[in-house]
Design a protein around this motif. Sequence first.
Motif, PDB file in Angstrom:
ATOM      1  N   ALA A   2      13.386   5.762 -68.614  1.00 31.15           N
ATOM      2  CA  ALA A   2      12.246   6.572 -68.204  1.00 31.15           C
ATOM      3  C   ALA A   2      11.211   6.656 -69.323  1.00 31.15           C
ATOM      4  O   ALA A   2       9.997   6.660 -69.064  1.00 31.15           O
ATOM      5  N   GLU A   3      11.681   6.719 -70.575  1.00 33.10           N
ATOM      6  CA  GLU A   3      10.763   6.796 -71.710  1.00 33.10           C
ATOM      7  C   GLU A   3       9.935   5.521 -71.829  1.00 33.10           C
ATOM      8  O   GLU A   3       8.730   5.574 -72.090  1.00 33.10           O
ATOM      9  N   ILE A   4      10.562   4.370 -71.624  1.00 37.97           N
ATOM     10  CA  ILE A   4       9.854   3.092 -71.682  1.00 37.97           C
ATOM     11  C   ILE A   4       8.798   3.020 -70.580  1.00 37.97           C
ATOM     12  O   ILE A   4       7.662   2.576 -70.799  1.00 37.97           O
ATOM     13  N   PHE A   5       9.163   3.510 -69.386  1.00 35.85           N
ATOM     14  CA  PHE A   5       8.219   3.501 -68.271  1.00 35.85           C
ATOM     15  C   PHE A   5       7.032   4.418 -68.561  1.00 35.85           C
ATOM     16  O   PHE A   5       5.877   4.070 -68.266  1.00 35.85           O
ATOM     17  N   ARG A   7       5.786   5.235 -71.475  1.00 37.53           N
ATOM     18  CA  ARG A   7       4.928   4.596 -72.477  1.00 37.53           C
ATOM     19  C   ARG A   7       4.085   3.495 -71.849  1.00 37.53           C
ATOM     20  O   ARG A   7       2.921   3.303 -72.226  1.00 37.53           O
ATOM     21  N   LEU A   8       4.671   2.768 -70.904  1.00 38.59           N
ATOM     22  CA  LEU A   8       3.920   1.720 -70.209  1.00 38.59           C
ATOM     23  C   LEU A   8       2.773   2.333 -69.406  1.00 38.59           C
ATOM     24  O   LEU A   8       1.640   1.822 -69.420  1.00 38.59           O
ATOM     25  N   VAL A   9       3.040   3.464 -68.737  1.00 41.17           N
ATOM     26  CA  VAL A   9       2.002   4.125 -67.952  1.00 41.17           C
ATOM     27  C   VAL A   9       0.875   4.600 -68.852  1.00 41.17           C
ATOM     28  O   VAL A   9      -0.319   4.462 -68.521  1.00 41.17           O
ATOM     29  N   ILE A  10       1.225   5.141 -70.014  1.00 40.82           N
ATOM     30  CA  ILE A  10       0.205   5.622 -70.953  1.00 40.82           C
ATOM     31  C   ILE A  10      -0.676   4.467 -71.424  1.00 40.82           C
ATOM     32  O   ILE A  10      -1.904   4.585 -71.490  1.00 40.82           O
ATOM     33  N   ARG A  11      -0.059   3.346 -71.743  1.00 42.16           N
ATOM     34  CA  ARG A  11      -0.842   2.183 -72.187  1.00 42.16           C
ATOM     35  C   ARG A  11      -1.762   1.683 -71.077  1.00 42.16           C
ATOM     36  O   ARG A  11      -2.915   1.302 -71.331  1.00 42.16           O
ATOM     37  N   LEU A  12      -1.268   1.708 -69.848  1.00 37.94           N
ATOM     38  CA  LEU A  12      -2.109   1.277 -68.723  1.00 37.94           C
ATOM     39  C   LEU A  12      -3.281   2.230 -68.519  1.00 37.94           C
ATOM     40  O   LEU A  12      -4.413   1.803 -68.249  1.00 37.94           O
ATOM     41  N   LEU A  13      -3.017   3.533 -68.657  1.00 37.66           N
ATOM     42  CA  LEU A  13      -4.097   4.514 -68.503  1.00 37.66           C
ATOM     43  C   LEU A  13      -5.160   4.346 -69.583  1.00 37.66           C
ATOM     44  O   LEU A  13      -6.363   4.426 -69.302  1.00 37.66           O
ATOM     45  N   LEU A  14      -4.730   4.089 -70.816  1.00 40.34           N
ATOM     46  CA  LEU A  14      -5.682   3.883 -71.903  1.00 40.34           C
ATOM     47  C   LEU A  14      -6.488   2.609 -71.686  1.00 40.34           C
ATOM     48  O   LEU A  14      -7.691   2.567 -71.976  1.00 40.34           O
ATOM     49  N   ALA A  15      -5.832   1.559 -71.175  1.00 39.28           N
ATOM     50  CA  ALA A  15      -6.547   0.310 -70.887  1.00 39.28           C
ATOM     51  C   ALA A  15      -7.603   0.532 -69.804  1.00 39.28           C
ATOM     52  O   ALA A  15      -8.737   0.032 -69.908  1.00 39.28           O
ATOM     53  N   LEU A  16      -7.241   1.319 -68.780  1.00 42.55           N
ATOM     54  CA  LEU A  16      -8.203   1.626 -67.719  1.00 42.55           C
ATOM     55  C   LEU A  16      -9.357   2.476 -68.246  1.00 42.55           C
ATOM     56  O   LEU A  16     -10.513   2.292 -67.846  1.00 42.55           O
TER      57      LEU A  16
END
Length: 300
Positions: A2-5, A7-16
């Motif tokens: 869940a922690e890895i997921f 972090r992935l969501v946070i990176r995607l949000l920052l990219a957006l």
Amino acid sequence: MAEIFDRLVIRLLLALFVCFMIWVYRYAHVIFYPTVKRQVLKKINPAENPADALHLFSRLVGIALIFSSISFNEASGFFLSIFHFAVWGTIAIVLYLLSLFIIESIVFYNFDYTDEILKRKNMCYAFISFCHAIVIAFLTRTVMLEAENSLVILLVLWLYMLVIVGFSVKYFTLISRLTFNKLMMQKNLSLCFAYGGFTLGAGFIIASCFDQEHYDITVYCIQVLLKTILSLIIFPIFKKGLMKIFPVKLGEERGHEGLIEEDRQSYGYGFYEGAVFIAGAILTTMIVNRIQFGTIYPFF
């Protein structure tokens, strides 16, 4: 897992978010250049006006460099970190675009964007603007890193950087054999090669002067000023030395002024001056920043 997921969501949000900021800039570009409203608000056709495409996308590269200086630290809390990233990203872009507008107002005071880019499709103008965009972005990034998340220090260093850059761009006419206004009107690319080398070299020197440890802002500004003055003393030595070591032939005979002027306007001479400026700047930073003296005096 869940922690890895997360972090992935946070990176995607920052990219957006970064994509959103670039999208906002596309329309904010109209504020600085109102005459490009039709070009910006529709699909861009690079083949129709390469100069306009180079001018516009140079800002895109600059904004990418700016965002590379902003960090996201989740230890401060997710929402606070998002807020910090958004605010500092916005501040960085505003300072960058404002710096670019001021510097180009100084350099292109005799020229108009509408005439040179939209009407004459002047690639010389566009290439010099491209160099400005990259160098100003690199220097703004350096100032952002040195400010260490302090808005007051950022504004002080930004103004300090802007003054130094403003003086440095006027230095070109003193050390180059090329006539800026005349060659710009002729769309001569030898000017953009020489000026591009000068701009990149000057940016490299200025960034190296700011790149140092600091504990007190007053002492730090004095150190930056002293290094800048020292660079102004050292750089002409390397420039003269490199031109003496690698002399060029201008005109078949010394008395043929027309041939000499024609050779100076050639691409080869533009490459020559640009390479000398960049090499001289790199060697200057070595002398100014990479030589350490001991504490015992005299040391010989």
